[in-house]
Enzyme design. Structure first.
Site: not given
Length: 556
Positions: A303, A152, A309-310, A195, A116, A41
């Site tokens: 950082g 789509c 997380d980092s 998905k 579409k 698309e």
């Protein structure tokens, strides 16, 4: 008849190079004897072009390039190219002046243009802002094969599959009524976790229902906060996946349509990804890689706190950009534990990245001195805690500006949801890599990363999460445990459950009220956050349209 799928990664707006890529794929397909090439698309301009479409010259250039591309395509092959076309009747009909279209080109000519028909307006989609819906049933005949064309969303309105009808028309049923031999769907379908299984479930359902094979072509690549996973595929009349492209990368594969039985065959079948953690990790790597590449960055900075997380963001950045292009900055304060610094240094060594350690203690003293006339005779509190984060954010931005690095922020979805983050501090950055990844899932992904060897130091995985902005601080001092918090957030944010429903699921009502209040109060922060890569169907990005100044009173 041999049909080729070109799974492309366009740069939005780069019409010249997107067209070049289509032409090159067509030339390769001709060498393999393909008669028809399918592209995603809006393959000529990239998806989603958003308000670029309001610039008429942008659409004019696309039209001119389509004409030129038709002349450049080898005469042996027909190509379906995603493009934008003008709606000449727009003013008479009171509709938008553009169509989301696909053009069939060959041998210097634009043979047909298909529009579409179903325009999504949910989540990240705003297609009725720009486009009119097409009215015609779209098909063409090539070598005696009647091929139906859908774009789509045209595929996604099967009432039997969903249990409801989302649009008044069903383009697939309309094609079936025309005795179509093959359906092609040209998509730019963004990634969310799991998905592809949903897509293939829908494709198989439609094939089993109508006994018509389908070829599904998807865009791949990262565009701002959206990630497109590819996974283009073909389904034969028996409802079997007989072709599947590689995920997260460009691909060019071939299918055969037998003229006698009008069925598909192929042996290009890549496996689905075997774990959710691997799927998310690869998607985020692609998101970072393409965001940097398409925005003109080659190096990234972040950082490193010694926290999980980092550590995850640094690992993703290395996979996306290479260890020589990632720079980590350790910025300890007097409240930073020794093990946090040690853990961050060990991560640096494990990843092989460059790093620098800059103590923020002197900066803290300077701010204390400057603010003392105003802050004297007050207790240490949130303002002082946030100053530490803002000193760190300023240092990171200064280094990023000086050397042209992309600053990656490291906050997760749980923190973004409840505002457990600091504006102009740890929220600084050009891209929020894990802003749609809940804290519990961050742990799961890090454990997956370490399945074969210790990349993320084990101590990071086992120590209690802490912002370390005051002595002996733990996240659970002010937040529920993350397994509880994340379940409440999932129910409130994604499933839109009421407080009563969340309570019935086993959560304490006072805890629920506290969490909901934090979510609602943090909206102003999220509005000022960098774009965050989307991996769920309810992310704090372009699909999140909440007001800042509002009051529902649901937590009273």
């Amino acid at each position: 008849m041999k049909i080729s799928i070109a799974q492309l990664n366009p740069i939005i707006g780069d019409i010249e190079n997107n067209a070049k890529k289509i032409r090159e794929k067509a030339e390769l397909a001709v060498k393999e004897g393909a008669k028809l090439l399918l592209t995603p698309e809006l393959s000529l301009c990239g998806y989603p072009p958003r308000d670029l479409l309001l610039n008429q010259s942008f659409v004019d250039v696309m039209s001119e390039k389509l004409q030129q591309l038709a002349l450049e395509i080898p005469s042996q092959i027909y190509v379906l190219v995603g493009t934008v076309t003008f709606n000449s009747l727009a003013h008479e009909q009171g509709k938008k002046n553009l169509y989301n279209s696909t053009a069939l080109i060959n041998n210097g000519k634009i043979y047909q243009i298909y529009h579409k028909r179903l325009l999504p307006t949910y989540d990240v989609f705003e297609e009725d802002r720009y486009f009119s819906a097409g009215n015609d049933v779209n098909f063409f005949i090539l070598d005696g094969v009647k091929i139906g064309v859908t774009i789509c969303e045209d595929l996604w309105n099967d009432e039997q599959f969903w249990g409801k009808k989302n649009y008044s028309i069903n383009p697939i049923q309309d094609l079936v009524n025309e005795d179509i031999d093959l359906i092609v769907n040209l998509s730019a379908s963004p990634y969310i976790v799991g998905k592809q299984k949903l897509r293939e479930g829908l494709l198989k359902h439609i094939v089993n229902k109508y006994k018509i094979p389908i070829i599904y072509v998807n865009q791949v690549g990262g565009n701002d906060d959206l990630i497109f996973d590819g996974f283009s595929c073909g389904v034969n009349k028996q409802g079997e996946i007989i072709a599947r492209c590689y995920p997260y990368q460009e691909d060019l594969i071939y299918l055969e349509l037998e003229k006698n039985n009008k069925d598909l065959s192929s042996n290009y079948v890549q496996d689905l990804i075997d774990s959710e953690e691997k799927e998310i990790y690869q998607a985020l790597v692609l998101g970072v890689k393409d965001y940097a590449r398409k925005c003109g960055f080659t190096k990234a900075i972040l950082g490193l706190s010694g926290g999980i997380d980092s550590a995850l963001v640094a690992t993703i950045a290395v996979s996306a950009l290479g260890k020589d292009n990632v720079f980590g900055v350790l910025m300890p304060s007097p409240y930073s534990s020794d093990h946090s610094v040690i853990d961050a240094e060990k991560l640096v060594n494990n990843l092989g990245i460059k790093s620098e350690k800059i103590s923020i203690q002197e900066g803290m003293k300077s701010f204390d001195f400057m603010l003392n006339p105003l802050f004297k005779n007050t207790e240490f509190g949130i303002a002082e805690e946030n100053l530490q984060s803002r000193i760190r954010g300023t240092l990171l931005m200064a280094i990023a500006n000086k050397f042209g690095y992309l600053l990656l922020s490291t906050g997760n979805k749980s923190e973004m949801a409840v505002g457990y983050c600091t504006l102009y501090g740890d929220m600084n950055g050009g891209l929020a890599v894990i802003a749609d990844v809940p804290k519990t899932k961050v742990f799961n992904i890090c454990k997956w990363i370490n399945k074969d060897e210790e990349i993320i130091p084990n101590n990071i995985l086992v120590k209690p999460p802490s912002a370390e902005l005051k002595p002996n601080q733990k996240d659970e001092d002010s937040l529920p445990p993350y397994d509880i918090l994340d379940d409440i957030l999932e129910r409130y944010i994604t499933q839109h459950q009421s407080l009563n429903d969340i309570e019935k699921a086993g959560h304490n009502l006072e805890t629920i009220k506290k969490v909901v209040k934090l979510v609602d109060r943090a909206e102003f922060k999220r509005k000022q956050a960098p774009p965050g890569l989307k991996i769920t169907d309810r992310a704090f990005g372009t699909g999140w349209k909440m007001p800042i100044a509002y009051r529902l009173g649901i937590t009273n």
